[in-house]
Structure formats: C-alpha cells, structure tokens
Design an enzyme around this catalytic site. Structure first.
Site, mmCIF file in Angstrom:
data_model
loop_
_atom_site.group_PDB
_atom_site.id
_atom_site.type_symbol
_atom_site.label_atom_id
_atom_site.label_comp_id
_atom_site.label_asym_id
_atom_site.label_seq_id
_atom_site.Cartn_x
_atom_site.Cartn_y
_atom_site.Cartn_z
ATOM 1 N N ASP A 36 -2.139 -0.596 5.856
ATOM 2 C CA ASP A 36 -2.584 -0.015 7.119
ATOM 3 C C ASP A 36 -4.095 0.081 7.262
ATOM 4 O O ASP A 36 -4.582 0.567 8.280
ATOM 5 C CB ASP A 36 -1.999 1.400 7.268
ATOM 6 C CG ASP A 36 -2.629 2.405 6.318
ATOM 7 O OD1 ASP A 36 -2.877 2.039 5.142
ATOM 8 O OD2 ASP A 36 -2.885 3.544 6.734
ATOM 9 N N ASP A 77 0.845 -1.178 0.000
ATOM 10 C CA ASP A 77 0.000 0.000 0.000
ATOM 11 C C ASP A 77 0.893 1.245 0.000
ATOM 12 O O ASP A 77 2.082 1.177 0.340
ATOM 13 C CB ASP A 77 -0.882 -0.043 1.251
ATOM 14 C CG ASP A 77 -1.746 1.191 1.404
ATOM 15 O OD1 ASP A 77 -2.470 1.536 0.451
ATOM 16 O OD2 ASP A 77 -1.694 1.819 2.480
ATOM 17 N N ASP A 133 -0.360 5.263 0.726
ATOM 18 C CA ASP A 133 -0.657 6.273 1.738
ATOM 19 C C ASP A 133 -0.717 5.657 3.140
ATOM 20 O O ASP A 133 -1.475 4.719 3.391
ATOM 21 C CB ASP A 133 -1.988 6.962 1.449
ATOM 22 C CG ASP A 133 -1.932 7.822 0.196
ATOM 23 O OD1 ASP A 133 -0.859 7.904 -0.412
ATOM 24 O OD2 ASP A 133 -2.966 8.410 -0.165
#
Length: 268
Positions: free
Chosen positions: A200, A13, A15
C-alpha cells in the site's frame, strides 16, 4: 519443508495490507490464506517490521515454513531462525546523529524513543513496541519539518550511503537494500510458477512491479500510489478495499484466474 516450485508465491506487505491499519487484525484474509495453503502456495511477509516482531506473527498466520523479508528488505528471517544481530543499526544511528543539528532535530526515529514513545506513534501495545525497537538494519521515524528540509535531510544521508524510503507511516532509513532485492533472491531460490505482490506504500512499489500479479492496496490514511509500470496493461491492479479485506479478495481472484483450485482438484 518449504516447497520448491510452489504454484503461487505471494510477497505481502503487512501494515495496511495484510494487517488492518488501525487494529492490526488479519482475520478477513483467512479464507484466501487457507485456500493458498491447500494449493501448496506460500506467503513471504515483506515488511518494515523487525525479525523479533515478525517471528511470532508469522507463526500466528500459519506461515512459519516460509522466510520473511524484514526491515524493508535489509534482512531475511529464515524459517526457525532467531533474529540476527547486526552492526548496521549502530552505524546508521551514528550517521544520523552526525547530521547538522537543523536537519537532525526534525527527524524522530524509533531509537530516539523509549517503548512507550514507540507505542504512542504506532498504536502498538508497549510489549510489542519493545520488539519494534529491536532493530538490526534500519530506522523508521517521523519527519516533522517542511519539504525542502526533508529533501536536504535525504540528500545529506545519501552522502553517507543511507537511503530514505517512505512507507505507509514512517520515513525509514537504511543502507539501501529493498523489499524487491530480497524478493528477487527468494524467487531465485524457490522458482515459483507464479508470483504475486501486494502493498500500500511507496516502499512496496518496486516489489509490486516485479511480480507477475501486482496489487496496490488502498491506504485511506495516505496519498494513493502513482500509476506503476504494468498497471496500464492490467498486470497490476488496485484492490477495491483496504487492508485484509482487499487482500483476501485480490488473492482469491488471482487463484481463480490461474485456475489453481481446479488444478488441485484434478491432481488431488
């Protein structure tokens, strides 16, 4: 040419994971990225960002030889490819606008905003916000209603074949393909010896669970992910630090654990 059977292929991922949540910087991850490159491993960026956004960033990170998973798995940007044009986004927006007014008015998607508006909710500069609006497959947005309304919104979209997935910042709408789906396609293609996935947010969970080594990066701005399959036995771990600092340490630990560096020195 991209290496088939890399020793370690990472799906990451962006961001809040490889990129800092607030600054979008990635420099703390440079040591692990450099180690991985020396070993012949690779990183597939797996993000809600558009192909137009990911292309320049992939080049900046030195990952231009690898495909990238864009728009939460709805598309794959191949090395050297131009961003694809698709009718999915227009169909998705039409279905969204067809919802009852009380549901529609509490969801603000990128398509409802100009570049300045997208810059305001993302923190991106206006030129990069323009790239974030260049969507082909999916629609990120913000839900401002209550939880029962959100459930009704998601159910109404489901009747139209649209899924809603929560990421680190936005509720993203698409026609159902996930990061994990795209990851499986690329694992079949490259047949790496080991896979690793880091993220996240809830929309990263399936990808993290599918990897040989999964890492949950803490998100100080959101609720922590619930326990994932594989976490109890240690196949999935939680990084000690958020963002690229946690990414760097976690990737370095897996390289050490697999003794890839030692193997590279023996065969170098």
């Amino acid at each position: 040419m991209t290496q088939v059977h890399p020793p370690l292929l990472i799906f990451s991922d962006l961001d809040g994971t490889l990129l800092d949540h607030d600054t979008y910087g990635w420099s703390p991850a440079r040591p692990a990225l450099d180690r991985l490159a020396r070993l012949g491993g690779g990183v597939v960026l797996a993000t809600s960002k558009t192909a137009a956004e990911v292309g320049p960033l992939r080049d900046e990170l030195g990952l231009s030889a690898w495909p990238a998973i864009v728009e939460n798995g709805a598309g794959i940007l191949e090395p050297g490819a131009r961003p694809a044009v698709s009718g999915d986004y227009a169909r998705l927006r039409a279905a969204l606008d067809d919802l009852p007014g009380d549901l529609r008015k509490t969801y603000t998607g990128f398509g409802d905003l100009d570049a300045a508006g997208v810059a305001g909710i993302t923190g991106l500069p206006t030129d990069k916000a323009e790239l974030a609006k260049a969507r082909a497959f999916s629609e990120p947005g913000i839900w401002t209603g209550d939880e029962p309304g959100r459930e009704a919104f998601v159910a109404a979209l489901g009747e139209r074949g649209i899924t809603a997935r929560m990421g680190g910042r936005f509720l993203t709408l698409s026609f159902g393909r996930t990061k994990a789906d795209a990851m499986a396609e690329l694992v079949d293609r490259f047949a790496p010896r080991h896979t690793m996935a880091l993220g996240d947010a809830p929309n990263d969970a399936e990808m993290i669970e599918a990897a040989d080594f999964g890492v949950i990066i803490p998100n100080p701005h959101g609720a922590p992910l619930p326990p994932l399959m594989g976490e109890a036995e240690g196949r999935i771990t939680r990084a000690a630090h958020p963002g690229p600092e946690g990414w760097n340490l976690s990737v370095g630990q897996v390289i050490d654990e697999l003794e890839l560096s030692r193997g590279a020195s023996r065969h170098g």
